[in-house]
Design a protein around this motif. Sequence first.
Motif, short mmCIF file in Angstrom:
data_model
loop_
_atom_site.label_atom_id
_atom_site.label_comp_id
_atom_site.label_asym_id
_atom_site.label_seq_id
_atom_site.Cartn_x
_atom_site.Cartn_y
_atom_site.Cartn_z
N THR A 48 0.83 -1.21 0.00
CA THR A 48 0.00 0.00 0.00
C THR A 48 0.86 1.26 0.00
O THR A 48 0.54 2.24 -0.68
CB THR A 48 -0.96 0.03 1.22
OG1 THR A 48 -0.20 0.07 2.43
CG2 THR A 48 -1.89 -1.16 1.21
N ASN A 49 1.97 1.23 0.74
CA ASN A 49 2.88 2.38 0.76
C ASN A 49 3.51 2.61 -0.60
O ASN A 49 3.62 3.75 -1.07
CB ASN A 49 3.95 2.16 1.83
CG ASN A 49 4.99 3.26 1.85
OD1 ASN A 49 6.08 3.12 1.29
ND2 ASN A 49 4.66 4.37 2.48
N THR A 50 3.90 1.52 -1.26
CA THR A 50 4.48 1.63 -2.61
C THR A 50 3.46 2.23 -3.58
O THR A 50 3.79 3.12 -4.36
CB THR A 50 4.91 0.24 -3.11
OG1 THR A 50 5.93 -0.28 -2.25
CG2 THR A 50 5.44 0.31 -4.53
N LEU A 51 2.23 1.77 -3.51
CA LEU A 51 1.18 2.27 -4.41
C LEU A 51 0.92 3.75 -4.15
O LEU A 51 0.74 4.53 -5.09
CB LEU A 51 -0.09 1.47 -4.21
CG LEU A 51 -0.04 0.00 -4.67
CD1 LEU A 51 -1.22 -0.79 -4.12
CD2 LEU A 51 0.00 -0.09 -6.20
N LYS A 52 0.87 4.14 -2.87
CA LYS A 52 0.65 5.55 -2.55
C LYS A 52 1.73 6.43 -3.16
O LYS A 52 1.46 7.48 -3.74
CB LYS A 52 0.62 5.75 -1.04
CG LYS A 52 0.33 7.18 -0.61
CD LYS A 52 0.92 7.53 0.74
CE LYS A 52 2.40 7.85 0.64
NZ LYS A 52 2.95 8.45 1.88
N ASN A 53 2.97 5.97 -3.05
CA ASN A 53 4.08 6.75 -3.59
C ASN A 53 4.04 6.81 -5.12
O ASN A 53 4.35 7.85 -5.72
CB ASN A 53 5.41 6.18 -3.11
CG ASN A 53 5.62 6.38 -1.61
OD1 ASN A 53 5.05 7.30 -1.02
ND2 ASN A 53 6.42 5.53 -1.00
N LEU A 54 3.68 5.70 -5.76
CA LEU A 54 3.59 5.69 -7.22
C LEU A 54 2.49 6.62 -7.73
O LEU A 54 2.58 7.18 -8.81
CB LEU A 54 3.34 4.27 -7.72
CG LEU A 54 4.51 3.29 -7.57
CD1 LEU A 54 4.09 1.90 -8.02
CD2 LEU A 54 5.73 3.75 -8.36
N MET A 55 1.44 6.79 -6.92
CA MET A 55 0.37 7.70 -7.29
C MET A 55 0.75 9.16 -7.05
O MET A 55 0.02 10.07 -7.44
CB MET A 55 -0.91 7.37 -6.51
CG MET A 55 -1.61 6.12 -6.99
SD MET A 55 -3.27 5.91 -6.23
CE MET A 55 -2.84 5.38 -4.59
N GLY A 56 1.89 9.37 -6.39
CA GLY A 56 2.32 10.74 -6.12
C GLY A 56 1.49 11.42 -5.07
O GLY A 56 1.36 12.66 -5.07
N LEU A 57 0.95 10.65 -4.12
CA LEU A 57 0.09 11.22 -3.09
C LEU A 57 0.91 11.72 -1.90
O LEU A 57 0.73 11.30 -0.76
CB LEU A 57 -0.94 10.19 -2.63
CG LEU A 57 -1.93 9.71 -3.70
CD1 LEU A 57 -2.93 8.74 -3.10
CD2 LEU A 57 -2.65 10.89 -4.33
N SER A 58 1.83 12.59 -2.17
CA SER A 58 2.62 13.22 -1.13
C SER A 58 2.71 14.71 -1.46
O SER A 58 3.08 15.08 -2.59
CB SER A 58 4.03 12.62 -1.05
OG SER A 58 3.97 11.26 -0.68
N ILE A 59 2.37 15.53 -0.51
CA ILE A 59 2.36 16.98 -0.72
C ILE A 59 3.43 17.62 0.15
O ILE A 59 3.42 17.48 1.37
CB ILE A 59 0.98 17.58 -0.37
CG1 ILE A 59 -0.11 16.92 -1.21
CG2 ILE A 59 0.99 19.08 -0.57
CD1 ILE A 59 -1.52 17.28 -0.78
N ALA A 60 4.37 18.31 -0.48
CA ALA A 60 5.40 19.03 0.26
C ALA A 60 4.98 20.48 0.40
O ALA A 60 4.75 21.17 -0.59
CB ALA A 60 6.74 18.94 -0.47
#
Length: 429
Positions: A48-60
């Motif tokens: 799930t963490n890998t998928l979240k990162n691949l979706m670019g669901l991180s906001i800086a």
Amino acid sequence: MELYAKALSIAIPFFLILIIIEEIAARKMKKQVNRGMDTISSLSSGMTNTLKNLMGLSIAIISYAWLVDKVAIFDIKSTWLVYVLAFIGIDFVGYWSHRFDHKINAFWNRHIVHHSSEEFNLSCALRQSISAIIGIYFFLYIPMAFLGIPAEVVAIIAPIHLFAQFWYHTRLIGKMGILEHILVTPSHHRVHHAINDVYLDKNLSQIFIFWDKLFGTFQEELEEEPPVYGVKKPVNTWNPLIINYVHFWALIQDAWRTKNWWDKLRIWFMPTGWRPADVAEKYPWSYWKNAFDQVKYDSQPSKSLQVWSWVQMIIAFGMVFHVLVAFVQFQYLEVMLYAVFMMVFIFAYTSLMDKARVAIPAEIVRFAMGIALYVWNGGWFGLQEIIPGADMIVLGFLTISLFMTFRFIQKEAPQKSASIVPEAMTAGR
């Protein structure tokens, strides 16, 4: 993101090999370090963490590149010394962000999934958050930015620093002599994952243990106090998506229930585990006051359900790996749709592992999404070109999985829903 996908496609098989080696070594040493369902849950959490990162669901809020461009007072060239400084700097950031995650109520939700396993092994290292979407610790990078450490150097060192934290999640390695004074070792990290009162919130360092000794959070592993692993209030589920939000949901409930408006606001920023007095009295939490009273969560699955859960996890892993290796060939929309499907996939089979009735609607949604994606894409995301016959295999699996979910929920007496989902959703520290 392409570099991230490529790095993971190399690192993940390496991690799996080490997990297998650990299990083989444990059996030879006549020790049990893995439980099947717990290991599946850990590996699923990593997906799930890998998928979240691949979706670019991180906001800086503020990117490091912007920060170093605005505040750098030195112009450092990319020599070996810069990489050393970057590694130490990232480790300093890691210590303090880790400490904030442990100490502040709202921030604990970003980290609880990593501590949720009641085992301590290499697979639990893969329990990484999907709830930490917003990068709130940008201010910790200011010292590095002042020194002018280039953003491209940080981009290279950051994944190396993360991967270097994998190896010490094991019970099979004892104390390591002089290294105990320099690095975070398995002994140090066993302390960190323990719920014993003497060990709670200790050894927060990620690579260099001297941060804990410098800032007063060091605790040696004691022979007379064997670590007990997990969280004080158990999550009581194998579902990593639920685990990621159990503490957040508990805070929402407490904020809603308390009559005091000041408590509604401050609950989010109080020390982890703090609750309004009126709510704590009316809605008490059950938790392990004495670590040695712990009873590990067990959904008591049949042998056939355990085997089917492994089959589901292996197929899910294969699909996630497909996204990684074919990432450059996908459009962003394809990545998003594939990843959302996989999130539903993981939610469905881990709910079935809990024998929770929510597994049935989740499975129906997965089946419908799978058929829709197959039709929309004219096949299964080009997998047929890699594995002949893959399209029919995927369709067959979706159909069989739907049937098996109904069969298991009907055959195996499910636990009461209150002990699977709602109970898990009130878990805390």
